[in-house]
Design a protein around this motif. Sequence first.
Motif, short mmCIF file in Angstrom:
data_model
loop_
_atom_site.label_atom_id
_atom_site.label_comp_id
_atom_site.label_asym_id
_atom_site.label_seq_id
_atom_site.Cartn_x
_atom_site.Cartn_y
_atom_site.Cartn_z
N VAL A 1 59.24 6.81 -7.43
CA VAL A 1 58.93 6.45 -8.81
C VAL A 1 57.83 5.22 -8.54
O VAL A 1 57.02 4.89 -9.28
N GLY A 2 58.08 4.33 -7.46
CA GLY A 2 57.56 3.01 -7.44
C GLY A 2 55.93 3.53 -7.03
O GLY A 2 54.98 2.50 -7.30
N LEU A 3 55.54 4.88 -6.50
CA LEU A 3 54.13 5.04 -6.20
C LEU A 3 53.81 5.65 -7.43
O LEU A 3 52.38 6.18 -7.35
N PHE A 4 54.49 5.80 -8.81
CA PHE A 4 53.59 5.96 -9.89
C PHE A 4 52.79 5.06 -10.38
O PHE A 4 52.45 3.97 -9.72
N ASN A 5 51.92 5.30 -11.25
CA ASN A 5 50.81 4.33 -11.71
C ASN A 5 51.56 3.35 -12.42
O ASN A 5 52.90 3.71 -13.13
N GLN B 1 47.36 -0.59 -6.06
CA GLN B 1 48.43 0.28 -5.93
C GLN B 1 48.12 1.72 -5.45
O GLN B 1 48.81 2.74 -4.93
N SER B 2 46.75 1.94 -5.57
CA SER B 2 46.22 3.13 -5.02
C SER B 2 45.65 3.13 -3.65
O SER B 2 45.53 4.23 -2.98
N ASP B 3 45.77 2.01 -2.90
CA ASP B 3 45.46 2.04 -1.56
C ASP B 3 46.39 2.49 -0.59
O ASP B 3 47.58 2.20 -0.80
N ARG B 4 45.91 3.18 0.48
CA ARG B 4 47.08 3.63 1.53
C ARG B 4 47.81 2.64 2.19
O ARG B 4 49.19 2.78 2.52
N LEU B 5 47.26 1.46 2.33
CA LEU B 5 48.20 0.20 2.88
C LEU B 5 49.53 -0.13 2.00
O LEU B 5 50.55 -0.34 2.42
N PHE B 6 48.85 -0.17 0.95
CA PHE B 6 49.84 -0.56 -0.15
C PHE B 6 50.96 0.40 -0.20
O PHE B 6 52.45 0.12 -0.16
N LYS B 7 50.78 1.67 -0.35
CA LYS B 7 51.79 2.91 -0.27
C LYS B 7 52.59 2.67 0.98
O LYS B 7 53.79 3.00 0.91
N MET B 8 51.96 2.64 2.19
CA MET B 8 52.75 2.73 3.34
C MET B 8 53.76 1.51 3.50
O MET B 8 54.94 1.68 3.84
N LEU B 9 53.24 0.15 2.93
CA LEU B 9 54.05 -0.74 3.17
C LEU B 9 55.35 -0.70 2.26
O LEU B 9 56.26 -1.03 2.24
N PHE B 10 54.90 -0.20 0.71
CA PHE B 10 55.95 -0.06 -0.09
C PHE B 10 56.92 0.72 0.24
O PHE B 10 58.14 0.60 0.15
#
Length: 420
Positions: A140-144, A317-326
């Motif tokens: 859910v956190g990776l939704f927009n 929130q669209s960056d790969r680094l953000f998604k990986m850390l989250f």
Amino acid sequence: MSTETRLSGDVVTDFATKYGLAFVMVASYFGSGSVFIASQAGVMHGYTLLWAAVGAALLGFMAQDMSARLGIHGTSLMIFVREKLGRPLALTIALFLSIGCIAWTLGLVAAVGAGVSFLTGGAVAWQPIAVVATLGAIGVGLFNYNKVENLMIAMMLALLVVYVAVALPSGANPGDVALGFVPTTASMGALVMAAGLLGTTALWPNFFLESILVEEKGWTKESDVIDARRDLAMGYAVGGLATIAILIVAAAVLRPMGFEQLDSFLTPGEALVDVFGTWAMVLFVGGVTAAAFNSIIPIMWAPAYIIPQAAGYDVDQSDRLFKMLFAGLTGVGILSPVVSATLDLSVVDMVILFPMYNGIFALPIATILLFWAVNDRGTMGEYRNGKKLNAVNALLVLLAVVLAALSIGDFIELITTGGF
């Protein structure tokens, strides 16, 4: 679709487009931690900490106002910290603060697990459900952003209706309630609980998130400050009223029933059962479970933003680094059963003590940094704090530091002796 329904939908959409950021901020603090801390405060201390609930909401508003103005006129808080203190120290601060977010998540996924376990009649223990909840929160956190914001608005309004509806017929004495809004010597023995209320309301991750996410709302100039403040006023009014209602219910219903502390995850629901009947326990557990799950997402957005910013990378929130850390940091939540067993903490202990940890160790650091940022001429220019704003904003810094200093001993005793 009827014209009336379509117009109603347009109103909701327009509201969410113009406002709504504060509901994300408030929903992040109004998870199971707030429910149980407010309930524990009412059970243990009656109405004497109502002033702390109001003060926490006001201070949360003030902190978010500082953060919004910083984002509109200057930069995000962690970028400010990096520019002023350098990358190594900024990264150290970001990593230390992120420990608090992970602790929060450990308690929140445990709450989700306990709630779902109850709703399924105990068919599955809370521990495996907590693992599944962790994975669900990552998804859910990776939704927009907009989808998450709309979810938070709906959840906060629903919780307010539920708890105010319970508080009104709870039989609370109006005179005693009124006295609870005034600090007295009786409340001085409850400072660790006051610190918990402050730590779970004036939520330090929001200090960073608000300064980042104002851009999502298109708030980029001085004339937008009034919209940001209206947004914050609505959000914190909802969150503050819900917290007050929960504390009143606990003091008016649970305390006279003989409860001296929350014996289990289901104890606050006993108040609902007494007022509405047995079906209300399901309502309570479902609401707490949803609130806990929703809180995980914005809380864990914070480290996914501030760690890269501290290291010199500006992410969204669209960056790969953000998604990986989250995903990676939120994933630590699967260790919640291990932490519970190792420290001999119940689910209730975790959802109360881990926000207290943040109120004692992380909140003072974040408030000092935020206060520094909005007073920095190079960052804020002509929009930096004036004398009146500083007099008001300094209350947050002072209260955060004083409460932390006075309550740290009690907190360490609780966390090392198996909780309450």
